[in-house]
Design a protein around this motif. Structure first.
Motif, PDB file in Angstrom:
ATOM      1  N   TYR A 247       0.822  -1.212   0.000  1.00 60.42           N
ATOM      2  CA  TYR A 247       0.000   0.000   0.000  1.00 60.42           C
ATOM      3  C   TYR A 247       0.857   1.263   0.000  1.00 60.42           C
ATOM      4  O   TYR A 247       0.446   2.287  -0.581  1.00 60.42           O
ATOM      5  CB  TYR A 247      -0.995  -0.031   1.171  1.00 60.42           C
ATOM      6  CG  TYR A 247      -2.141  -0.967   0.846  1.00 60.42           C
ATOM      7  CD1 TYR A 247      -3.154  -0.571  -0.014  1.00 60.42           C
ATOM      8  CD2 TYR A 247      -2.168  -2.267   1.350  1.00 60.42           C
ATOM      9  CE1 TYR A 247      -4.186  -1.437  -0.359  1.00 60.42           C
ATOM     10  CE2 TYR A 247      -3.195  -3.140   1.009  1.00 60.42           C
ATOM     11  CZ  TYR A 247      -4.204  -2.725   0.150  1.00 60.42           C
ATOM     12  OH  TYR A 247      -5.211  -3.586  -0.200  1.00 60.42           O
TER      13      TYR A 247
ATOM     14  N   LEU B 214       1.598   1.591  -3.649  1.00 58.62           N
ATOM     15  CA  LEU B 214       0.461   2.133  -4.395  1.00 58.62           C
ATOM     16  C   LEU B 214       0.335   3.644  -4.167  1.00 58.62           C
ATOM     17  O   LEU B 214       0.084   4.408  -5.109  1.00 58.62           O
ATOM     18  CB  LEU B 214      -0.827   1.419  -3.961  1.00 58.62           C
ATOM     19  CG  LEU B 214      -2.125   1.849  -4.653  1.00 58.62           C
ATOM     20  CD1 LEU B 214      -2.020   1.703  -6.169  1.00 58.62           C
ATOM     21  CD2 LEU B 214      -3.301   1.038  -4.118  1.00 58.62           C
TER      22      LEU B 214
ATOM     23  N   LEU C 165      -2.663  -5.381  -9.717  1.00 58.85           N
ATOM     24  CA  LEU C 165      -3.111  -5.571  -8.342  1.00 58.85           C
ATOM     25  C   LEU C 165      -4.318  -6.490  -8.242  1.00 58.85           C
ATOM     26  O   LEU C 165      -4.735  -6.861  -7.145  1.00 58.85           O
ATOM     27  CB  LEU C 165      -3.475  -4.214  -7.721  1.00 58.85           C
ATOM     28  CG  LEU C 165      -2.382  -3.153  -7.746  1.00 58.85           C
ATOM     29  CD1 LEU C 165      -2.727  -2.062  -8.755  1.00 58.85           C
ATOM     30  CD2 LEU C 165      -2.221  -2.529  -6.377  1.00 58.85           C
TER      31      LEU C 165
ATOM     32  N   ILE D 224      -5.201  -7.272  -1.203  1.00 55.14           N
ATOM     33  CA  ILE D 224      -6.615  -6.914  -1.082  1.00 55.14           C
ATOM     34  C   ILE D 224      -7.316  -7.879  -0.140  1.00 55.14           C
ATOM     35  O   ILE D 224      -8.016  -7.472   0.790  1.00 55.14           O
ATOM     36  CB  ILE D 224      -7.285  -6.920  -2.468  1.00 55.14           C
ATOM     37  CG1 ILE D 224      -6.648  -5.861  -3.377  1.00 55.14           C
ATOM     38  CG2 ILE D 224      -8.793  -6.689  -2.346  1.00 55.14           C
ATOM     39  CD1 ILE D 224      -7.014  -5.993  -4.838  1.00 55.14           C
TER      40      ILE D 224
ATOM     41  N   SER E  46     -10.298  -4.770  -5.953  1.00 53.39           N
ATOM     42  CA  SER E  46      -9.503  -4.734  -7.190  1.00 53.39           C
ATOM     43  C   SER E  46      -9.805  -3.485  -8.001  1.00 53.39           C
ATOM     44  O   SER E  46      -8.887  -2.836  -8.525  1.00 53.39           O
ATOM     45  CB  SER E  46      -9.789  -5.983  -8.031  1.00 53.39           C
ATOM     46  OG  SER E  46      -9.336  -7.149  -7.387  1.00 53.39           O
TER      47      SER E  46
ATOM     48  N   THR F  39     -11.000  -0.649  -6.885  1.00 50.52           N
ATOM     49  CA  THR F  39     -10.491   0.514  -6.158  1.00 50.52           C
ATOM     50  C   THR F  39      -9.003   0.694  -6.380  1.00 50.52           C
ATOM     51  O   THR F  39      -8.527   1.811  -6.658  1.00 50.52           O
ATOM     52  CB  THR F  39     -10.785   0.371  -4.653  1.00 50.52           C
ATOM     53  OG1 THR F  39     -12.190   0.194  -4.461  1.00 50.52           O
ATOM     54  CG2 THR F  39     -10.322   1.604  -3.893  1.00 50.52           C
ATOM     55  N   THR F  40      -8.241  -0.389  -6.276  1.00 48.58           N
ATOM     56  CA  THR F  40      -6.796  -0.267  -6.485  1.00 48.58           C
ATOM     57  C   THR F  40      -6.478   0.106  -7.931  1.00 48.58           C
ATOM     58  O   THR F  40      -5.519   0.853  -8.178  1.00 48.58           O
ATOM     59  CB  THR F  40      -6.054  -1.563  -6.108  1.00 48.58           C
ATOM     60  OG1 THR F  40      -6.578  -2.665  -6.859  1.00 48.58           O
ATOM     61  CG2 THR F  40      -6.179  -1.852  -4.619  1.00 48.58           C
TER      62      THR F  40
END
Length: 260
Positions: A181, A184, A201, A207, A222, A224-225
């Motif tokens: 994270y 990201l 991701l 996740i 998934s 959202t990322t």
């Protein structure tokens, strides 16, 4: 980039597309859903994955690559770290080589120096079988930056020009939950290389572990990322759920048009 794993042991869809008819049907579906690249993997790189022989990987990948090229006009990426598989794939019209080992295995630099195809270099600490045992960094982001600088230099020394290179920071490959994270959140720092960034991701344990969700319950996470990665400047989003991700990215793209 739509994921097509033709392995019996991939973490999400292992065994679903080992038959060529099922694989082609999935390719057609992903194209209809908006994929612009299909990424074929013939060897699982999930944590603890068992190695696959060159012969077996070629037997999995090449017939499907040929079949896709006969039926569709889609770009095809081959996810491999083996020089022989790269060479066979290039001979049969692959458009991109996607290497989780960043051309570190024997012969890979030499093979890619003989072609003009794009190559995706991914960062991974360790090897798939052990990479999640105890990943450690002095400085996560700087360490990955240093790795990319070194790999780009090796590519250039072998005649692979920088403009052919795509960078993948390797979410889930030798990173803890927190490190994934952090990566990201800091993904935009890799735009300093002025190269395309690939972010993969989709459905990963980063996740599942955060949300306490099984693999088939990770769609919201998934998406959202994927949206965050796109906001951070990722150019290629590698996903299992093409339709839903394309919808989300279309919304983001439309909103971005009205930013001031």
């Amino acid at each position: 980039m739509g994921i097509l794993n033709i392995t019996p042991d991939s973490f999400s869809d292992g065994g679903k597309y080992t038959q060529i008819d099922a694989a082609l049907a999935q390719v057609e579906s992903m194209i209809e859903d908006g994929a612009s690249i299909i990424d074929i993997g013939g060897e699982s790189t999930r944590p603890g994955a068992v190695d696959v022989s060159v012969k077996d990987e070629i037997a999995r990948v090449i017939p499907l690559l040929k079949a896709i090229k006969q039926r569709f006009t889609i770009k095809v990426s081959i996810d491999t770290s083996k020089a022989s598989v790269m060479a066979e794939s290039i001979e049969h019209q692959a458009d991109i080589i996607n290497d989780v080992r960043a051309l570190q295995n024997e012969g890979c630099l030499a093979v890619m120096s003989q072609t003009n195809l794009p190559i995706c270099l991914m960062h991974m600490q360790g090897l798939p079988r052990t990479m999640q045992a105890a990943p450690q960094y002095d400085d996560l982001i700087n360490d990955i930056h240093t790795f990319f600088k070194e790999r780009i230099a090796h590519c250039n020394a072998h005649g692979i020009t920088t403009d052919r290179i795509i960078l993948d920071p390797g979410f889930g490959f030798g990173k803890t939950l927190e490190q994934n994270y952090e990566l990201l959140a800091q993904l935009s720092t890799f735009k300093n290389f002025n190269l395309p960034i690939l972010a993969g991701l989709s459905r990963k344990s980063m996740i599942g572990n955060l949300l306490n969700r099984d693999v088939d319950e990770r769609l919201a996470g998934s998406i959202t990322t994927a949206v965050i990665a796109a906001q951070q400047g990722a150019n290629i989003i590698r996903v299992h759920d093409v339709k839903e991700t394309v919808d989300a990215l279309k919304v983001l793209e439309t909103v971005n048009k009205f930013k001031r």
